[in-house]
Structures are given as C-alpha cells and as structure tokens.
Design an enzyme around this catalytic site. Structure first.
Site, PDB file in Angstrom:
ATOM      1  N   HIS A   1      23.886 -73.514  27.598  1.00 33.01           N
ATOM      2  CA  HIS A   1      22.601 -72.878  27.906  1.00 33.01           C
ATOM      3  C   HIS A   1      21.509 -73.919  28.123  1.00 33.01           C
ATOM      4  CE1 HIS A   1      21.308 -72.317  23.368  1.00 33.01           C
ATOM      5  NE2 HIS A   1      20.858 -73.457  23.834  1.00 33.01           N
TER       6      HIS A   1
ATOM      7  N   GLU B   1      21.508 -68.075  28.567  1.00 35.20           N
ATOM      8  CA  GLU B   1      22.869 -68.115  28.038  1.00 35.20           C
ATOM      9  C   GLU B   1      23.875 -67.943  29.178  1.00 35.20           C
ATOM     10  OE1 GLU B   1      23.060 -69.054  25.089  1.00 35.20           O
ATOM     11  OE2 GLU B   1      21.782 -67.976  23.698  1.00 35.20           O
TER      12      GLU B   1
ATOM     13  N   ASN C   1      27.093 -74.160  24.422  1.00 38.71           N
ATOM     14  CA  ASN C   1      27.669 -73.195  25.369  1.00 38.71           C
ATOM     15  C   ASN C   1      27.113 -73.387  26.784  1.00 38.71           C
ATOM     16  OD1 ASN C   1      25.087 -72.219  25.144  1.00 38.71           O
ATOM     17  ND2 ASN C   1      25.649 -70.173  24.414  1.00 38.71           N
TER      18      ASN C   1
ATOM     19  N   ASP D   1      10.633 -71.583  25.867  1.00 36.68           N
ATOM     20  CA  ASP D   1      11.103 -70.354  25.248  1.00 36.68           C
ATOM     21  C   ASP D   1      10.468 -70.107  23.885  1.00 36.68           C
ATOM     22  OD1 ASP D   1      12.432 -72.552  24.227  1.00 36.68           O
ATOM     23  OD2 ASP D   1      14.408 -71.947  24.922  1.00 36.68           O
TER      24      ASP D   1
HETATM   25  C1  F6R Z   1      14.952 -74.790  22.988  1.00 43.24           C
HETATM   26  C2  F6R Z   1      15.860 -74.898  24.124  1.00 43.24           C
HETATM   27  C3  F6R Z   1      17.327 -74.963  23.889  1.00 43.24           C
HETATM   28  C4  F6R Z   1      17.722 -76.284  23.247  1.00 43.24           C
HETATM   29  C5  F6R Z   1      19.231 -76.372  23.045  1.00 43.24           C
HETATM   30  C6  F6R Z   1      19.641 -77.625  22.298  1.00 43.24           C
HETATM   31  O1  F6R Z   1      13.610 -74.789  23.421  1.00 43.24           O
HETATM   32  O2  F6R Z   1      15.415 -74.920  25.223  1.00 43.24           O
HETATM   33  O3  F6R Z   1      17.991 -74.774  25.109  1.00 43.24           O
HETATM   34  O4  F6R Z   1      17.315 -77.348  24.070  1.00 43.24           O
HETATM   35  O5  F6R Z   1      19.660 -75.257  22.314  1.00 43.24           O
HETATM   36  O6  F6R Z   1      19.157 -77.544  20.990  1.00 43.24           O
HETATM   37  P1  F6R Z   1      19.399 -78.741  19.965  1.00 43.24           P
HETATM   38  O7  F6R Z   1      18.627 -79.895  20.468  1.00 43.24           O
HETATM   39  O8  F6R Z   1      18.852 -78.221  18.653  1.00 43.24           O
HETATM   40  O9  F6R Z   1      20.857 -78.997  19.940  1.00 43.24           O
END
Ligand code: F6R
Length: 238
Positions: free
Chosen positions: A143, A148, A141, A71
């Site tokens: 995701h 989301e 959440n 992403d």
């Molecule tokens: C970012 C991504 C997100 C993160 C998730 C956890 O490329 O794919 O889904 O993996 O938000 O983020 P952290 O590791 O910062 O808690």
C-alpha cells in the site's frame, strides 16, 4: 522513470531524504515562491522528520511552505493519540512550531460528510499549486498512503476500508478503533512533481520487488509508481 538508490544503512538514507526536503523547503520553487510537500507518517518517516526538523531549526524554511499529509483515520475521535495529526505534532509541527493551517492532515471534522471533505481536500491541493515533493513509505502489502491492494490507479482522495494487517500495525486491535481512513488516491499521489519513496526491512522486500519489477497492478498499489516520470526510491540495508 524510477531511480533506485541503495544506501548502506537507514541513517544515511534518512539524512539524504531530510536534506533534499530541507533544501527544497528553504529555496522554494524555481520562481522563488514557496513549495508544497506531500507528507507521510509511520515508523519509516519518524526519523526523516527528526533530521529535517534539526536542519530547519538551523536554517528556516521558506515562509508559507505548505504540507498536505496523505492520510488520516476516520472517524478521527476513535484514533485518539494514534491519529496522524498527533504524529505530525510530535515529530514535525511541534518541534518547528508549524501551524496546522499550513501543514495539514486530512482530518474530516465530525459532522462533515467525508465525500465533501475529500473533494475540498483535492481542491485545496490544486489551489496551492499542486505538490512539489511527495514523501512516501510503503506497506508490507504494497500500500501507499492507505491505498490498499485493489485500489484503482484512477483513485482520488476518498474514504477507504483499512486492511486488518494495517490496523494491527498501527496498533489498533478490536472493534473500538477506526476501520476506515481518508487517503489521497493513487492518481492524487501521481500528480506530484517528484516522489521520494523510503523503504527498508525484510517484511517489505516482496512489496518492493513487485513495485519495481512487476507490471503495474492493483494487487500492489506501489507498482503504479512506475507510471510516474520522477520517482526516486531510497532503499536501505536494515
Ligand atoms: C502513512 C502512510 C503509510 C505508511 C506505510 C509504511 O501516512 O502513508 O502508507 O507509509 O504504512 O509505514 P511504516 O513506515 O510504519 O512501515
């Protein structure tokens, strides 16, 4: 089928994931050709890239190894230094001198229609022979990528709205910061041959429980990982 590995601490989990990535990157696919990684960003992944980069500095990865990040914010210019491209430069591409042509982030150039960009992104993954190993973090959440809650299991790479909690966690506040992102879809993620999920922390406990133990549902996008035949969850005590 999901396999769950409980690690005594975050460092042990980090090293296990980094080693698996490194070995695959060095050895390539079974036929000897280079492999393709699906990559995530975020706090959880930063330490994985550090360990992996240290291993790769000692023993180089197969030439032409490729990576497709999950992403990137859109419009990119609004993300500035918080873009995922900047994250990959700092934590992985920079230390290893990896080219942006081989380790790519879905950064849609200004002036290009995001719909066209997303189609070409899916085609590029397919042309590379698909993703051999997908790294995933999970949001509080539920995701995965920027899929989301509410994201359909059939989703492909597309432009999405970010949940407010996701924007805040990424450090964005106010209006002059991206409200949208381009993300690989859930169906895109599930096409990877193998998926490693790395998660820890109290704030993620509920999402992890739902993802592993409740029937797959769009309320918790990570629960769709139950539909994949080869997922390994690395969980660590925090
Ligand atoms: C970012 C991504 C997100 C993160 C998730 C956890 O490329 O794919 O889904 O993996 O938000 O983020 P952290 O590791 O910062 O808690």
């Amino acid at each position: 089928m999901s396999k769950v590995i409980h690690h005594a601490d975050v460092e042990t989990a980090t090293l296990a994931i980094a080693k698996e990535c490194h070995e695959l990157a060095v050895n390539g696919r079974e036929d000897g050709s280079r492999c393709v990684f699906g990559l995530a960003t975020g706090n959880t992944m930063a330490s994985v890239y550090k360990s992996w980069a240290n291993l790769a500095l000692e023993n180089s990865m197969h030439p032409q190894t490729q990576g497709f990040n999950l992403d990137e914010f859109w419009p990119l210019a609004e993300a500035g230094e918080q873009s995922f491209g900047a994250f990959m430069n700092e934590h992985f591409r920079g230390p290893l001198g990896l080219g942006e042509d081989l380790f790519r982030v879905p950064a849609c150039p200004a002036g290009l229609d995001p719909v066209d960009f997303c189609q070409s992104w899916e085609a590029a993954i397919q042309n590379a022979g698909g993703i051999d190993l997908q790294l995933l973090g999970i949001g509080a959440n539920g995701h995965i990528g920027f899929n989301e809650p509410g994201s359909p299991s059939s989703s492909r790479t597309r432009l999405v709205d970010l949940a407010e909690t996701t924007r805040l966690r990424a450090g964005f506040v106010g209006d002059s910061a991206p409200r949208q992102a381009i993300t690989a879809g859930i169906a895109t993620i599930l096409k990877a041959k193998k998926i490693l999920v790395f998660a820890y922390g109290e704030d993620k406990a509920d999402a992890i429980r739902k993802a592993l133990h409740e029937p797959p549902h769009s309320d918790c996008p990570a629960s769709y990982l139950q539909n994949h035949p080869n997922v390994v969850w690395h969980l660590a005590t925090y």
